[in-house]
Design a protein around this motif. Structure first.
Motif, PDB file in Angstrom:
ATOM      1  N   SER A 206       7.490   1.255   3.373  1.00  0.00           N
ATOM      2  CA  SER A 206       8.674   1.025   2.544  1.00  0.00           C
ATOM      3  C   SER A 206       8.410   1.386   1.093  1.00  0.00           C
ATOM      4  CB  SER A 206       9.156  -0.416   2.675  1.00  0.00           C
ATOM      5  OG  SER A 206       8.195  -1.315   2.183  1.00  0.00           O
ATOM      6  N   SER A 207       7.131   1.436   0.682  1.00  0.00           N
ATOM      7  CA  SER A 207       6.803   1.920  -0.662  1.00  0.00           C
ATOM      8  C   SER A 207       7.157   3.403  -0.764  1.00  0.00           C
ATOM      9  CB  SER A 207       5.306   1.721  -0.952  1.00  0.00           C
ATOM     10  OG  SER A 207       4.511   2.296   0.073  1.00  0.00           O
ATOM     11  N   TYR A 208       6.834   4.170   0.289  1.00  0.00           N
ATOM     12  CA  TYR A 208       7.222   5.589   0.319  1.00  0.00           C
ATOM     13  C   TYR A 208       8.737   5.729   0.369  1.00  0.00           C
ATOM     14  CZ  TYR A 208       8.129  10.279   1.971  1.00  0.00           C
ATOM     15  OH  TYR A 208       8.628  11.546   2.090  1.00  0.00           O
ATOM     16  N   ALA A 209       9.389   4.875   1.159  1.00  0.00           N
ATOM     17  CA  ALA A 209      10.853   4.940   1.285  1.00  0.00           C
ATOM     18  C   ALA A 209      11.524   4.802  -0.080  1.00  0.00           C
ATOM     19  CB  ALA A 209      11.354   3.860   2.239  1.00  0.00           C
TER      20      ALA A 209
ATOM     21  N   LYS B 149       0.850  -1.198   0.000  1.00  0.00           N
ATOM     22  CA  LYS B 149       0.000   0.000   0.000  1.00  0.00           C
ATOM     23  C   LYS B 149       0.882   1.243   0.000  1.00  0.00           C
ATOM     24  CE  LYS B 149      -3.895  -1.947   2.644  1.00  0.00           C
ATOM     25  NZ  LYS B 149      -3.343  -3.244   3.119  1.00  0.00           N
ATOM     26  N   SER B 150       0.340   2.338  -0.508  1.00  0.00           N
ATOM     27  CA  SER B 150       0.997   3.631  -0.383  1.00  0.00           C
ATOM     28  C   SER B 150       0.673   4.189   0.997  1.00  0.00           C
ATOM     29  CB  SER B 150       0.474   4.586  -1.459  1.00  0.00           C
ATOM     30  OG  SER B 150      -0.919   4.776  -1.262  1.00  0.00           O
ATOM     31  N   ARG B 151       1.263   5.333   1.333  1.00  0.00           N
ATOM     32  CA  ARG B 151       0.944   5.968   2.620  1.00  0.00           C
ATOM     33  C   ARG B 151      -0.547   6.293   2.692  1.00  0.00           C
ATOM     34  NH1 ARG B 151       5.138  10.574   4.071  1.00  0.00           N
ATOM     35  NH2 ARG B 151       4.564  11.378   2.037  1.00  0.00           N
ATOM     36  N   ALA B 152      -1.067   6.822   1.581  1.00  0.00           N
ATOM     37  CA  ALA B 152      -2.502   7.139   1.557  1.00  0.00           C
ATOM     38  C   ALA B 152      -3.324   5.862   1.736  1.00  0.00           C
ATOM     39  CB  ALA B 152      -2.855   7.827   0.237  1.00  0.00           C
ATOM     40  N   GLY B 153      -2.895   4.787   1.058  1.00  0.00           N
ATOM     41  CA  GLY B 153      -3.618   3.527   1.162  1.00  0.00           C
ATOM     42  C   GLY B 153      -3.553   2.942   2.564  1.00  0.00           C
ATOM     43  N   TYR B 154      -2.439   3.158   3.233  1.00  0.00           N
ATOM     44  CA  TYR B 154      -2.264   2.597   4.565  1.00  0.00           C
ATOM     45  C   TYR B 154      -3.106   3.338   5.604  1.00  0.00           C
ATOM     46  CZ  TYR B 154       0.565  -0.851   7.027  1.00  0.00           C
ATOM     47  OH  TYR B 154       0.982  -1.962   7.696  1.00  0.00           O
ATOM     48  N   MET B 155      -3.495   4.578   5.306  1.00  0.00           N
ATOM     49  CA  MET B 155      -4.287   5.361   6.268  1.00  0.00           C
ATOM     50  C   MET B 155      -5.595   4.668   6.620  1.00  0.00           C
ATOM     51  SD  MET B 155      -3.825   9.317   5.251  1.00  0.00           S
ATOM     52  CE  MET B 155      -5.334   9.759   6.122  1.00  0.00           C
ATOM     53  N   SER B 156      -6.165   3.947   5.651  1.00  0.00           N
ATOM     54  CA  SER B 156      -7.453   3.306   5.931  1.00  0.00           C
ATOM     55  C   SER B 156      -7.313   2.248   7.019  1.00  0.00           C
ATOM     56  CB  SER B 156      -8.049   2.709   4.655  1.00  0.00           C
ATOM     57  OG  SER B 156      -7.239   1.654   4.202  1.00  0.00           O
ATOM     58  N   LYS B 157      -6.150   1.601   7.063  1.00  0.00           N
ATOM     59  CA  LYS B 157      -5.890   0.630   8.134  1.00  0.00           C
ATOM     60  C   LYS B 157      -5.908   1.336   9.494  1.00  0.00           C
ATOM     61  CE  LYS B 157      -3.450  -2.841  10.381  1.00  0.00           C
ATOM     62  NZ  LYS B 157      -3.755  -4.231  10.584  1.00  0.00           N
ATOM     63  N   PHE B 158      -5.240   2.461   9.587  1.00  0.00           N
ATOM     64  CA  PHE B 158      -5.214   3.216  10.843  1.00  0.00           C
ATOM     65  C   PHE B 158      -6.616   3.690  11.214  1.00  0.00           C
ATOM     66  CE2 PHE B 158      -0.817   3.842  12.159  1.00  0.00           C
ATOM     67  CZ  PHE B 158      -0.121   3.376  11.053  1.00  0.00           C
ATOM     68  N   ARG B 159      -7.317   4.219  10.215  1.00  0.00           N
ATOM     69  CA  ARG B 159      -8.643   4.795  10.496  1.00  0.00           C
ATOM     70  C   ARG B 159      -9.638   3.713  10.895  1.00  0.00           C
ATOM     71  NH1 ARG B 159      -8.552   9.969   6.440  1.00  0.00           N
ATOM     72  NH2 ARG B 159      -7.073  11.104   7.765  1.00  0.00           N
TER      73      ARG B 159
ATOM     74  N   GLU C 167       3.207   5.713  -4.842  1.00  0.00           N
ATOM     75  CA  GLU C 167       4.237   6.595  -4.267  1.00  0.00           C
ATOM     76  C   GLU C 167       5.139   7.187  -5.351  1.00  0.00           C
ATOM     77  OE1 GLU C 167       4.283   7.800  -1.418  1.00  0.00           O
ATOM     78  OE2 GLU C 167       3.027   6.456  -0.228  1.00  0.00           O
ATOM     79  N   LEU C 168       5.460   6.383  -6.389  1.00  0.00           N
ATOM     80  CA  LEU C 168       6.258   6.922  -7.501  1.00  0.00           C
ATOM     81  C   LEU C 168       5.478   8.010  -8.230  1.00  0.00           C
ATOM     82  CD1 LEU C 168       7.800   3.609  -8.929  1.00  0.00           C
ATOM     83  CD2 LEU C 168       8.997   5.371  -7.600  1.00  0.00           C
ATOM     84  N   ASP C 169       4.172   7.795  -8.409  1.00  0.00           N
ATOM     85  CA  ASP C 169       3.337   8.817  -9.048  1.00  0.00           C
ATOM     86  C   ASP C 169       3.372  10.124  -8.258  1.00  0.00           C
ATOM     87  OD1 ASP C 169       2.541   7.236 -11.181  1.00  0.00           O
ATOM     88  OD2 ASP C 169       0.712   6.535 -10.201  1.00  0.00           O
ATOM     89  N   MET C 170       3.318  10.009  -6.925  1.00  0.00           N
ATOM     90  CA  MET C 170       3.325  11.209  -6.074  1.00  0.00           C
ATOM     91  C   MET C 170       4.606  12.028  -6.268  1.00  0.00           C
ATOM     92  SD  MET C 170       0.552  11.306  -3.984  1.00  0.00           S
ATOM     93  CE  MET C 170       0.995  11.981  -2.364  1.00  0.00           C
ATOM     94  N   LYS C 171       5.707  11.341  -6.598  1.00  0.00           N
ATOM     95  CA  LYS C 171       6.991  12.031  -6.798  1.00  0.00           C
ATOM     96  C   LYS C 171       7.232  12.348  -8.272  1.00  0.00           C
ATOM     97  CE  LYS C 171       8.573  11.459  -2.461  1.00  0.00           C
ATOM     98  NZ  LYS C 171       8.541  12.607  -1.507  1.00  0.00           N
TER      99      LYS C 171
ATOM    100  N   SER D 159      -2.092  11.246   9.877  1.00  0.00           N
ATOM    101  CA  SER D 159      -2.024  11.826   8.540  1.00  0.00           C
ATOM    102  C   SER D 159      -1.110  10.971   7.679  1.00  0.00           C
ATOM    103  CB  SER D 159      -1.490  13.255   8.613  1.00  0.00           C
ATOM    104  OG  SER D 159      -0.137  13.226   9.007  1.00  0.00           O
ATOM    105  N   ALA D 160      -1.265  11.092   6.360  1.00  0.00           N
ATOM    106  CA  ALA D 160      -0.435  10.299   5.442  1.00  0.00           C
ATOM    107  C   ALA D 160       1.049  10.574   5.680  1.00  0.00           C
ATOM    108  CB  ALA D 160      -0.813  10.601   3.992  1.00  0.00           C
ATOM    109  N   GLU D 161       1.378  11.816   6.042  1.00  0.00           N
ATOM    110  CA  GLU D 161       2.779  12.200   6.234  1.00  0.00           C
ATOM    111  C   GLU D 161       3.405  11.520   7.451  1.00  0.00           C
ATOM    112  OE1 GLU D 161       0.308  14.374   5.528  1.00  0.00           O
ATOM    113  OE2 GLU D 161       0.953  14.453   3.424  1.00  0.00           O
ATOM    114  N   GLU D 162       2.551  11.030   8.343  1.00  0.00           N
ATOM    115  CA  GLU D 162       3.093  10.354   9.535  1.00  0.00           C
ATOM    116  C   GLU D 162       3.385   8.869   9.272  1.00  0.00           C
ATOM    117  OE1 GLU D 162       1.342  12.645  13.422  1.00  0.00           O
ATOM    118  OE2 GLU D 162      -0.088  11.419  12.278  1.00  0.00           O
TER     119      GLU D 162
END
Lengths: 309, 309
Positions: B93-96, B69-79, B121-125, B86-89
């Motif tokens: 490893s995909s973001y890394a 998952k991306s950071r955004a995708g992983y947020m749903s797990k937390f929520r 994550e590559l798209d975001m960059k 936040s996604a920035e928190e």
């Protein structure tokens, strides 16, 4: 200070040395590509050379790390090239895996990552197996609570080249190795690349083996080149001392090194990838016992050798 | 002679030590499983503890080697667990992998073995990529003369967990790494197993990385735990010294070792896999700076800490 190393020249075998080789050695192990054939063409004079060796009573083995075919399956490759060999003369890494399991009196089941060659060789030895091509289309869904069953009777995972490698097979093999007590991890070989087609190099069984090393943190028992099993298996079955067996190959760092590590007599042929320049380069530390331009150069002593035999 | 080693006891943090930790440290890096949640349940008191840390101005990062998952995708797990982050928190490893490529000003294309997280994550960059889920159903026929084309503009292969790993992807990645000059080989992580479902352990990205190591004989640059990149990236972005950052984890040989190798302050929590017995065993050589029964034990000093902050 720049050190200039004297150039050296490792001579090609004289007729006297060829006779010495043919007198001392009772069994020849041939690497195929670069020795017996080049691509899809037999090297001129090879069939006659093999006829000579056989008529002198020499045993011949043709070694290949290709595990996708059984010995029987590999015969069609030889026959299509006009080479008349028996299945027993072919030592494929698929056969090596089955012979290894037989040598340790293995009675459990084998999980196979690999193709039909391994299955056929296991069948010939009466060893039960699962996996292989039958698992080519299996998928893992990984839905919540997903649990993959595995057979507790699996006592060995054999990993050979598998063009249908998938996550199902990786997970199944990983479960067997991690969870079945004493389960062995056997690799037909770890070649990085292989020549599946003449057009380019293809990722080899190093990939399939690497996948299982990566999830199990276990190192495999390798039964093909450059492992010692094949040599021990051949010398034991024939009752020969290592130096009565000659490894014939075109690669210094694999074939010749493999032979030397096993205490075999070694012959390098210059009909494949190794040039005289590479052989004589000061950086080369692997010196074969005999050097031949090509295998059929043995025919120059045919008459004398046949008389002596 | 049998040597009997004196038993030792590494004490849990006192209130004074908790205040010292909260005073010194400006940023907390949390391993999630065993620290924030257990399976699919948040550990009691964790949300309040995170609220306290944020209200004291502490930066929080939640680290996962999961690259699917991306950071955004992983947020749903937390929520879904009632954690507001936040996604920035989230430091997956995909973001890394994407952050690493950005850090070296990478301008070529990436070939992806992995799932949608790496692509997002590559798209975001703004990094161009190919492969990934789009190659899930591709097959290699290996008919005579078969030749696989590959894109010469690929300058990096990123390998993350991929439940649709296949031979096409392995060969494509191998060609890029072996034939494109300077092509990098980046792994999100090399975890042997991963907890894709609660029911059992699943072969992890160690398998996908091992497959490419096996065919290329190259070692990857690892960007997830336990590599140094993530720590350098976090400390550089916040302008902090390593000991102002605290790694909080439940595993001595991964989380705490990872933190210590990077010069971070380290806190072990006993709410996950590590017991006090393991911590205090004479064979254990990894001693954390602080030991807490669980993360929410920091709440015992909440009032004093808030006053001091």
């Amino acid at each position: 200070m720049v050190s200039v190393q004297a150039s050296r020249s490792i001579p090609k075998a004289t007729d006297a040395q060829k006779l010495e080789l043919l007198s001392k050695v009772k069994c020849f192990i041939f690497d195929c590509d670069g020795v017996i054939w080049l691509g899809d063409k037999v090297i001129d004079g090879v069939p006659e050379t093999l006829d000579m060796l056989r008529s002198m009573g020499k045993k011949c083995f043709f070694v290949t790390n290709n595990s996708t075919k059984s010995r029987a399956g590999y015969m069609s490759k030889f026959r299509s090239l006009g080479l008349n060999v028996s299945a027993e003369e072919i030592y494929s890494s698929s056969y090596a895996a089955a012979a290894y399991l037989e040598s340790i009196n293995f009675k459990k089941k084998v999980y196979v990552i690999g193709e039909v060659g391994i299955q056929e060789e296991l069948d010939m030895k009466g060893i039960r197996h699962l996996g292989g091509p039958g698992d080519a289309d299996k998928r893992v869904t990984l839905k919540s609570g997903e649990f993959m069953e595995h057979d507790p009777e699996v006592g060995a995972v054999v990993v050979g080249f598998d063009r249908n490698i998938n996550y199902y097979k990786i997970q199944y093999a990983t479960l067997c190795i991690r969870e079945n007590p004493g389960c062995m991890f056997i690799a037909t070989n770890r070649d990085a690349v292989t020549h599946l087609t003449d057009a380019q190099e293809w990722a080899g069984n190093g990939s399939m083996v690497g996948a299982i090393v990566g999830s199990t943190k276990r190192e495999p028992t390798v039964v093909g080149k450059p492992s010692g099993f094949m040599l021990e298996n051949i010398s034991a079955s024939l009752g020969l001392k290592p130096d009565q067996i000659c490894m014939v190959g075109d690669r210094l760092d694999t074939d010749i090194m493999f032979g030397k590590n096993g205490g075999l007599t070694t012959s390098l042929v210059l009909s494949g990838v190794t040039t005289e320049e590479v052989l004589n380069h000061p950086d080369n530390k692997v010196i074969p016992d005999f050097v031949l331009p090509a295998l059929p150069d043995l025919l120059t002593v045919k008459e004398k050798a046949m008389v002596a035999a």
